[in-house]
Design an enzyme around this catalytic site. Structure first.
Site, PDB file in Angstrom:
ATOM      1  N   HIS A   1       0.838  -1.211   0.000  1.00  0.00           N
ATOM      2  CA  HIS A   1       0.000   0.000   0.000  1.00  0.00           C
ATOM      3  C   HIS A   1       0.868   1.254   0.000  1.00  0.00           C
ATOM      4  O   HIS A   1       0.665   2.173  -0.808  1.00  0.00           O
ATOM      5  CB  HIS A   1      -0.912  -0.030   1.228  1.00  0.00           C
ATOM      6  N   GLU A   2       1.850   1.298   0.885  1.00  0.00           N
ATOM      7  CA  GLU A   2       2.707   2.478   0.988  1.00  0.00           C
ATOM      8  C   GLU A   2       3.613   2.619  -0.241  1.00  0.00           C
ATOM      9  O   GLU A   2       3.895   3.734  -0.690  1.00  0.00           O
ATOM     10  CB  GLU A   2       3.542   2.410   2.266  1.00  0.00           C
TER      11      GLU A   2
ATOM     12  N   HIS B   1       1.767   4.291  -2.981  1.00  0.00           N
ATOM     13  CA  HIS B   1       1.702   5.739  -2.749  1.00  0.00           C
ATOM     14  C   HIS B   1       2.946   6.439  -3.288  1.00  0.00           C
ATOM     15  O   HIS B   1       2.857   7.386  -4.071  1.00  0.00           O
ATOM     16  CB  HIS B   1       1.566   6.028  -1.255  1.00  0.00           C
TER      17      HIS B   1
ATOM     18  N   HIS C   1      -6.617   8.124  -1.816  1.00  0.00           N
ATOM     19  CA  HIS C   1      -7.267   6.843  -1.535  1.00  0.00           C
ATOM     20  C   HIS C   1      -8.592   6.766  -2.289  1.00  0.00           C
ATOM     21  O   HIS C   1      -9.195   7.786  -2.618  1.00  0.00           O
ATOM     22  CB  HIS C   1      -7.529   6.671  -0.033  1.00  0.00           C
TER      23      HIS C   1
END
Length: 623
Positions: free
Chosen positions: A249-250, A253, A326
C-alpha cells in the site's frame, strides 16, 4: 476475578476489527519534493494543481522496476526477530510490486538531486549573463539532504557547485558527485522507529512520502517509516501478510498513487483526458479520477456502459480541493488503496488500482496479476452512493447485528466507520473471526451451532442449533462451516456431525439433527479462483530465493568507490543474540543449575552463542 476474566474472554470476539489507518496525505504535504535542477528553477512559476502542458509518454522498452532498499544508520537497532520480520515483509512486498510494474529503467546508476533552495543563497537571474539560472552563492549552513527525517548519503547524491562570477564559466565545487546506486529505478529508505506519529495513533502501522522526482515527474526516492510496535504484534502466523499488504500500500503511494503527483501524470495521446484533467467533480459533488484505463476498469467491474464512470476518491480527510490519495471506501471497499486496511486476507490488489498506476504514464502494468475485488461487482454505476447504501443488500447492512464479511472468510458485525458516510457493512470481528483458522474452534463457544473451523471453512448466515439444545431462540448470525466446490457458484457444505450437503446458491437449507436454517450465499463462494486465505501451514517463500529474477534484488557492488559506504546486512564477524533468546537461555540454565547444586556446591556454566544469517542481497546498511 476468574469470573470477570471469563466474561472478558467471552466478550472479546464481538468487538469489530481495528484496522490500519493510512496518513499518507498528511505526511506527503509536509515533505519538500526535490526535482532536477531545471525543474527546481522553474517550480516557482508553475501552478501545481493545473496540467500546464500535455505530455506524450512513449511506453516501449519497459522492464520490471528495480526497487532498492536502504536501511539508514539512524534507524534503531532491532532484535534478530524484529529484523527478520521486517526484511521478510519488505522484501516480499518489493518482489510483488516488481512483478506488477515495469518502467523505463534508469541508465547507469541512480543519482538523486540536491535541493537548490537549501544549498544556494541566490541564483543568477539575468538572462544575458553566461551563468543564467545557476547558483551564485552558497548557503553557509548547508550540511545535508534528507527525506522524511532520513539523511540521504552523499554517495546517493549528485554534486553541487556555485558560480561566484556571472560571466566566469569555472564553478566552485561545494559537494562532489557521488557514485550513485547501481541497478535501481527507485530508492526506498526504510526507517523503523516508534515515532511521534506512531504513538499518536495506534492504528498507524507505517507511513511514507516520496521526496525526489525525475525529469519526467516519476518518483525516484522516498522514505517508509515502519512503526516499531508493528513488528512486535503477532496474533497468528499469517500476521506476516498484514505487514506485506501495508508495505505494498505504501509503495503504491510513493510510486505514484498520490494526489500530489496527479499534475505529473502523463498522457498517452491526444484527447486522453475526458475532462481535460485527471480529476473532476461529478453532479453529486464526488471527486473522481477520470483517466482512460481507470474508466474502462470501472465499467468492467460494475458492468456499466456509463461512458464517464470515473473512480471516486475518498472524501474523508480530503483537501479543500476534494483530492485524496485513496479510493472512496463505500465504492471500492477492500481495495489495496482504501484509506483503511482490514485484515490482509481481505485486501485485494485490484484492477482499478493497477489501472490508475498504468495511467500515471510511468509504468506498464501486468494486469494479469490483478486480484478479484468482489465488492460491488456487477452492481451498476450508482453502487455505493450514500442514498442507496442504507438498505440491506448483498454488500450493505442495517442495524448492528452479526453476520459475515462479504468475502465470507470471516464472521462480522454490521458497523460503520469514518470513511463510510453513515453506511453500514459487515466488518470482521477483532478476535477469532476467521473461519479458516482451525484454532478458532474454542471449546464451549456455540457448540450447539455445529460450527467447524479449518482451511476449507467459510462463513454462512445461519440460526441452526441442535434439536436437544435447551436454548429456545437462536438469533441469525455468522457461523463457520466447511465447504467444497462442485462448480462455478456451486458448492456443498458440512456441519459438525453431518454429511456433505448441497447448498444451492441464493437459497436456504435445513440440516438433519438441527433446527433452523443455513443461508447459501450467491456469487461469493466457488466463483473466484484467487480468493483463498493464507493457512496456518503456509510459509512465505524465502526472500532470497530467485522467485522473480526480473526484480533484480541484487547486492550493491563493492567497488573501490562504493565499498566504504555500503555493506550488506549481517556481514559482520559477530552477531548479537536477541534479548528474548538470552532471557530464555538464562531461565533454562538457572533451572539446570538448581538441579545440579543438589550434587555440587559450585558449578560454572559458560555459554557461547553465535548466529548465522544469509546476506540480504537488496537490503543495505550505511556504515
Amino acid at each position: 476475578m476468574s469470573f470477570l476474566l471469563c466474561i472478558g474472554i467471552l466478550l472479546l470476539p464481538w468487538f469489530p476489527c481495528v484496522c490500519g489507518k493510512c496518513i499518507f496525505d498528511q505526511i506527503q504535504r509536509s515533505v519538500n519534493v526535490v526535482s532536477p535542477p531545471t525543474a527546481q528553477y522553474a517550480s516557482a512559476y508553475r501552478f501545481k494543481t493545473q496540467r500546464s502542458k500535455r505530455h506524450i509518454m512513449p511506453m516501449d522498452n519497459l522492464q520490471p522496476i528495480r526497487i532498492k532498499i536502504w536501511i539508514p544508520s539512524e534507524s534503531p537497532a532491532l532484535s534478530d526477530w524484529e529484523r527478520e520480520k521486517l526484511m521478510s515483509a519488505v522484501g516480499e512486498a518489493v518482489s510483488e510490486v516488481s512483478s506488477l510494474l515495469s518502467v523505463k529503467r534508469v541508465k547507469d546508476r541512480l543519482l538523486l538531486n540536491r535541493d537548490v533552495n537549501k544549498y544556494c543563497k541566490f541564483i543568477w537571474r539575468n538572462s544575458s549573463t553566461l551563468n543564467h539560472m545557476k547558483c551564485g552563492r552558497a548557503h553557509e549552513n548547508y550540511r545535508f539532504e534528507s527525506c522524511l527525517g532520513v539523511i540521504i548519503p552523499d554517495e546517493h547524491l549528485d554534486g553541487c557547485s556555485v558560480y561566484p562570477n556571472p560571466e566566469h564559466p569555472v564553478p566552485t565545487v561545494l559537494r562532489p558527485r557521488g557514485p550513485g546506486v547501481p541497478d535501481a529505478d527507485f530508492l526506498l529508505y526504510v526507517f523503523t522507529h516508534n515515532t511521534e506519529k506512531c504513538r499518536a495513533e495506534s492504528s498507524v502501522l507505517a507511513y511514507t512520502a516520496h521526496c525526489q522526482t525525475g525529469s519526467d515527474g516519476r518518483p525516484l526516492a522516498g522514505t517508509m517509516v515502519i512503526c516499531r510496535e508493528t513488528l512486535k504484534k503477532e496474533r497468528y502466523t499469517y500476521q506476516h501478510f498484514v505487514k506485506v499488504t501495508t508495505v505494498i500500500h505504501e509503495l503504491f503511494h510513493v510510486l505514484g498513487f498520490s494526489k500530489e503527483l496527479l499534475s505529473n501524470w502523463k498522457d498517452f495521446g491526444v484527447d486522453c483526458w475526458s475532462h481535460g484533467q485527471v480529476t473532476s467533480t461529478d453532479q453529486t459533488g464526488q471527486v473522481r479520477l477520470y483517466s482512460p484505463t481507470v474508466i474502462r476498469a470501472m465499467q468492467k467491474h460494475f458492468n456499466s456502459t456509463h461512458t464517464d464512470l470515473g473512480a471516486p476518491l475518498e472524501n474523508k480527510d480530503a483537501a479543500l480541493d476534494g483530492l485524496s490519495s485513496h479510493w472512496e471506501a463505500r465504492v471500492l471497499q477492500g481495495s489495496i488503496m482504501a484509506a483503511s486496511l482490514v485484515e490482509a486476507s481481505l485486501v485485494r490488489i485490484d484492477a482499478i488500482t493497477l489501472a490508475a498506476l498504468q495511467d500515471t504514464g510511468w509504468y506498464s502494468v501486468n494486469h494479469s496479476r490483478a486480484q478479484s475485488l468482489v465488492w460491488g461487482e456487477g452492481e451498476g454505476s450508482d453502487f455505493g452512493s450514500v442514498s442507496a447504501c442504507h438498505n440491506s443488500s448483498a454488500f450493505f447492512c442495517t442495524g448492528s447485528g452479526l453476520g459475515c464479511h462479504f468475502l465470507h472468510l470471516n464472521k462480522g458485525e454490521c458497523v460503520t466507520d469514518q470513511y463510510l458516510d453513515g453506511c453500514h457493512i459487515f466488518k470482521p470481528l477483532a478476535n477469532a473471526s476467521e473461519c479458516w483458522i482451525e484454532d478458532n474452534a474454542r471449546s464451549g463457544m456455540n457448540e450447539g451451532g455445529g460450527e467447524i473451523f479449518g482451511s476449507d471453512s467459510r462463513c454462512f448466515i445461519s440460526n441452526i442449533t441442535r434439536l436437544n439444545n435447551v436454548t429456545a431462540y437462536t438469533p441469525v448470525s455468522g457461523h463457520c462451516y466447511r465447504h467444497r466446490c462442485t462448480g462455478i457458484n456451486k458448492y456443498h457444505i458440512q456441519v459438525k456431525d453431518s454429511d456433505w450437503m448441497d447448498c444451492p446458491a441464493g437459497t436456504s437449507i435445513e440440516v438433519s439433527g438441527y433446527q433452523g436454517f443455513i443461508f447459501c450465499p450467491e456469487n461469493r463462494l466457488c466463483k473466484y479462483s484467487d480468493l483463498a486465505p493464507p493457512t496456518s501451514t503456509q510459509r512465505t517463500e524465502s526472500l532470497f530465493s530467485d522467485t522473480t529474477a526480473q526484480s533484480d534484488l541484487g547486492m550493491m557492488e563493492k567497488d573501490a568507490a562504493v565499498q566504504p559506504s555500503f555493506t550488506s546486512l549481517f556481514l559482520v564477524s559477530e552477531a548479537k543474540i536477541s534479548l528474548a533468546a538470552v532471557l530464555s537461555l538464562m531461565a533454562v540454565f538457572a533451572l539446570l543449575s538448581a538441579a545440579v547444586l543438589l550434587y555440587r556446591k559450585n558449578l560454572s556454566v559458560r555459554v557461547h552463542a553465535a548466529s548465522y544469517r544469509t546476506p540480504l542481497p537488496h537490503i543495505l546498511y550505511r556504515n
